[in-house]
Scaffold this active site. Structure first.
Site, PDB file in Angstrom:
ATOM      1  N   CYS A 180      -1.057   5.775  10.075  1.00 20.28           N
ATOM      2  CA  CYS A 180       0.201   5.143  10.509  1.00 20.28           C
ATOM      3  C   CYS A 180      -0.073   3.831  11.206  1.00 20.28           C
ATOM      4  O   CYS A 180      -0.893   3.761  12.120  1.00 20.28           O
ATOM      5  CB  CYS A 180       0.930   6.009  11.523  1.00 20.28           C
ATOM      6  N   GLU A 227       0.822  -1.202   0.000  1.00 16.60           N
ATOM      7  CA  GLU A 227       0.000   0.000   0.000  1.00 16.60           C
ATOM      8  C   GLU A 227       0.862   1.260   0.000  1.00 16.60           C
ATOM      9  O   GLU A 227       1.960   1.277   0.553  1.00 16.60           O
ATOM     10  CB  GLU A 227      -0.901   0.009   1.245  1.00 16.60           C
ATOM     11  N   CYS A 287       6.801  -6.566   7.504  1.00 17.37           N
ATOM     12  CA  CYS A 287       7.952  -6.036   8.245  1.00 17.37           C
ATOM     13  C   CYS A 287       8.361  -7.052   9.296  1.00 17.37           C
ATOM     14  O   CYS A 287       7.517  -7.706   9.890  1.00 17.37           O
ATOM     15  CB  CYS A 287       7.571  -4.712   8.918  1.00 17.37           C
ATOM     16  N   CYS A 314       3.269   8.577   0.949  1.00 21.35           N
ATOM     17  CA  CYS A 314       3.914   7.673   1.901  1.00 21.35           C
ATOM     18  C   CYS A 314       4.060   6.323   1.210  1.00 21.35           C
ATOM     19  O   CYS A 314       3.068   5.692   0.848  1.00 21.35           O
ATOM     20  CB  CYS A 314       3.008   7.585   3.137  1.00 21.35           C
ATOM     21  N   CYS A 316       1.916  -2.037  15.870  1.00 19.62           N
ATOM     22  CA  CYS A 316       1.845  -1.798  14.422  1.00 19.62           C
ATOM     23  C   CYS A 316       1.276  -3.004  13.687  1.00 19.62           C
ATOM     24  O   CYS A 316       1.764  -4.125  13.835  1.00 19.62           O
ATOM     25  CB  CYS A 316       3.253  -1.477  13.914  1.00 19.62           C
ATOM     26  N   CYS A 358       7.047  -4.580  15.896  1.00 21.46           N
ATOM     27  CA  CYS A 358       6.615  -3.604  16.902  1.00 21.46           C
ATOM     28  C   CYS A 358       5.175  -3.941  17.311  1.00 21.46           C
ATOM     29  O   CYS A 358       4.335  -4.215  16.461  1.00 21.46           O
ATOM     30  CB  CYS A 358       6.700  -2.189  16.348  1.00 21.46           C
TER      31      CYS A 358
HETATM   32  N1  SAH Z   1       9.382   1.064   9.801  1.00 14.67           N
HETATM   33  C1  SAH Z   1       9.596   2.453   9.854  1.00 14.67           C
HETATM   34  C2  SAH Z   1       8.659   3.247   8.949  1.00 14.67           C
HETATM   35  C3  SAH Z   1       7.214   2.796   8.893  1.00 14.67           C
HETATM   36  S1  SAH Z   1       6.257   2.954  10.350  1.00 14.67           S
HETATM   37  C4  SAH Z   1       9.513   2.961  11.273  1.00 14.67           C
HETATM   38  O1  SAH Z   1       9.074   2.214  12.148  1.00 14.67           O
HETATM   39  O2  SAH Z   1       9.911   4.093  11.497  1.00 14.67           O
HETATM   40  C5  SAH Z   1       5.868   4.685  10.352  1.00 14.67           C
HETATM   41  C6  SAH Z   1       5.463   5.222  11.712  1.00 14.67           C
HETATM   42  O3  SAH Z   1       4.186   4.705  12.118  1.00 14.67           O
HETATM   43  C7  SAH Z   1       6.419   4.861  12.837  1.00 14.67           C
HETATM   44  O4  SAH Z   1       6.849   6.033  13.488  1.00 14.67           O
HETATM   45  C8  SAH Z   1       5.593   4.027  13.795  1.00 14.67           C
HETATM   46  O5  SAH Z   1       6.012   4.219  15.112  1.00 14.67           O
HETATM   47  C9  SAH Z   1       4.203   4.542  13.530  1.00 14.67           C
HETATM   48  N2  SAH Z   1       3.128   3.604  13.883  1.00 14.67           N
HETATM   49  C10 SAH Z   1       3.123   2.275  13.739  1.00 14.67           C
HETATM   50  N3  SAH Z   1       1.951   1.741  14.198  1.00 14.67           N
HETATM   51  C11 SAH Z   1       1.199   2.789  14.617  1.00 14.67           C
HETATM   52  C12 SAH Z   1      -0.111   2.898  15.179  1.00 14.67           C
HETATM   53  N4  SAH Z   1      -0.883   1.834  15.342  1.00 14.67           N
HETATM   54  N5  SAH Z   1      -0.552   4.128  15.501  1.00 14.67           N
HETATM   55  C13 SAH Z   1       0.199   5.223  15.288  1.00 14.67           C
HETATM   56  N6  SAH Z   1       1.427   5.177  14.744  1.00 14.67           N
HETATM   57  C14 SAH Z   1       1.939   3.975  14.420  1.00 14.67           C
HETATM   58 FE1  SF4 Z   2       7.983  -2.302  11.055  1.00 10.49          FE
HETATM   59 FE2  SF4 Z   2       5.742  -1.191  11.971  1.00 10.49          FE
HETATM   60 FE3  SF4 Z   2       7.870  -1.352  13.562  1.00 10.49          FE
HETATM   61 FE4  SF4 Z   2       7.908   0.363  11.484  1.00 10.49          FE
HETATM   62  S1  SF4 Z   2       6.556   0.448  13.275  1.00 10.49           S
HETATM   63  S2  SF4 Z   2       9.519  -1.069  12.124  1.00 10.49           S
HETATM   64  S3  SF4 Z   2       6.695  -0.824   9.999  1.00 10.49           S
HETATM   65  S4  SF4 Z   2       6.709  -3.098  12.721  1.00 10.49           S
END
Ligand code: SAH
Ligand code: SF4
Length: 311
Positions: free
Chosen positions: A301, A61, A81, A74, A88, A85
């Site tokens: 995000c 996406e 991934c 974006c 996420c 995390c």
């Molecule tokens: N993997 C990279 C870039 C993609 S994630 C990274 O982690 O930086 C982009 C952003 O989305 C990150 O800052 C992450 O902390 C945030 N993010 C992930 N899951 C989220 C959620 N459920 N609500 C708000 N932000 C989120």
């Molecule tokens: Fe991967 Fe989501 Fe963590 Fe970014 S926030 S590193 S996309 S698992």
């Protein structure tokens, strides 16, 4: 290069600058890649989500975010991934595979083609995937975006969960794009819990790397901080954040957690988020609240998962 990256030709045959004979011979051994647009959803707030199919059937996406005078795209760097995390949704999928450089760029070309005459102003690598875990392809893509598509590196931001050695290698190998760090916690205990990458590269190592990062004049590192209710949103967290960022030219983006079905976290109340921001500002930190857009189409995000048929 001009026909592919600036004029967005879809086939070699369109490149009329080349002789017919040459086009025919080229077409026998090469083709111009493009992504299959499988779905396009528009949110009430104007955010648009593009679902693309890759040649092997995987899907990714990209999200288009209009904001005042900006139009930011974006893009994704991986299918899924591996960083796991906890907050996420992309992390929940695990890693399917890395994107190749052309698949990263084709997201931009496809979107530019579909939004004409509107023009992109900014590109962020904040979609699916951890860009620094797909280092070589991301660097190759960045060079082509800058050199052939002629997009300034100042208009590009790469966001990472904090793979320290790659962060330090980045400025040596890639164009000088903006750096964003997903910090998301102020103690190793809390960060270990939500971001397993912290066990390999704890907060001190991460911030040391930020101190050493060769920032061009007037540039700052962006720190993203996903606010999780009752977990990382206390006054003490805000105060710790101020001292952690001391000496680093920085700004903080507070991102209220975007909930999704089955998530263990909740979004803090507005009042709590405002108080947290206020403490940062009083501590001389630039802190913005980034109200996520596109929540109604799961484009915000951390909500990307690229399932064509929604469960
Ligand atoms: N993997 C990279 C870039 C993609 S994630 C990274 O982690 O930086 C982009 C952003 O989305 C990150 O800052 C992450 O902390 C945030 N993010 C992930 N899951 C989220 C959620 N459920 N609500 C708000 N932000 C989120
Ligand atoms: Fe991967 Fe989501 Fe963590 Fe970014 S926030 S590193 S996309 S698992």
């Amino acid at each position: 290069m001009h026909w592919i990256y600036e004029r967005h030709a879809l086939s070699i045959n369109e490149i009329t600058e080349l002789s017919k004979d040459l086009r025919e011979r080229l077409s026998e051994t090469a083709y111009i890649s493009s992504l299959k647009l499988l779905d396009r959803q528009i949110s009430k707030d104007g955010t648009e989500k593009f679902l693309f199919g890759l040649e092997d059937g995987e899907t990714i996406e990209s999200v288009l975010i209009p904001d005042e005078d900006r139009l930011t795209l974006c893009i994704s760097s991986q299918v899924g991934c591996a960083m796991c995390c906890k907050f996420c949704l992309t992390g929940k999928m695990g890693l399917k595979r890395n994107l190749q450089a052309h698949e990263i760029i084709d997201q931009i070309i496809s979107v530019i083609r579909s939004i004409k005459p509107r023009q992109l102003t900014n590109i962020v690598l904040m979609g699916m995937g951890e860009p620094l875990a797909n280092f070589d392809n991301v660097i190759e893509a960045l060079w082509r975006i800058v050199r052939f598509m002629k997009i300034s590196p100042r208009r590009i931001t790469l966001s990472t969960s904090g793979i320290v050695p790659k962060m330090l290698e980045l400025p040596k190998k890639a164009p000088m794009v903006n750096l964003a760090i997903s910090l998301n916690a102020t103690t190793d205990e809390a960060r270990d819990y939500i971001m397993p990458v912290n066990k390999a590269y704890p907060i001190k190592a991460l911030l040391d790397a930020c101190h050493r990062f060769p920032l061009p004049p007037r540039r700052r590192i962006t720190f993203e901080y996903v606010m999780l209710k009752g977990f990382n949103d206390s006054d003490e967290d805000a105060k710790r954040l101020i001292s952690l960022l001391k000496g680093i030219p920085s700004k903080v983006n507070l991102i209220p957690f975007n909930p999704y079905e089955g998530s263990e976290f909740k979004t803090p109340d507005d009042k709590r988020i405002l108080k947290f921001q206020d403490i940062l500002i009083k501590g001389n930190i630039t802190a913005l609240i980034r109200k996520s857009k596109g929540q109604d189409i799961l484009a915000a995000c951390g909500q990307l998962k690229a399932k064509y048929k929604l469960e």
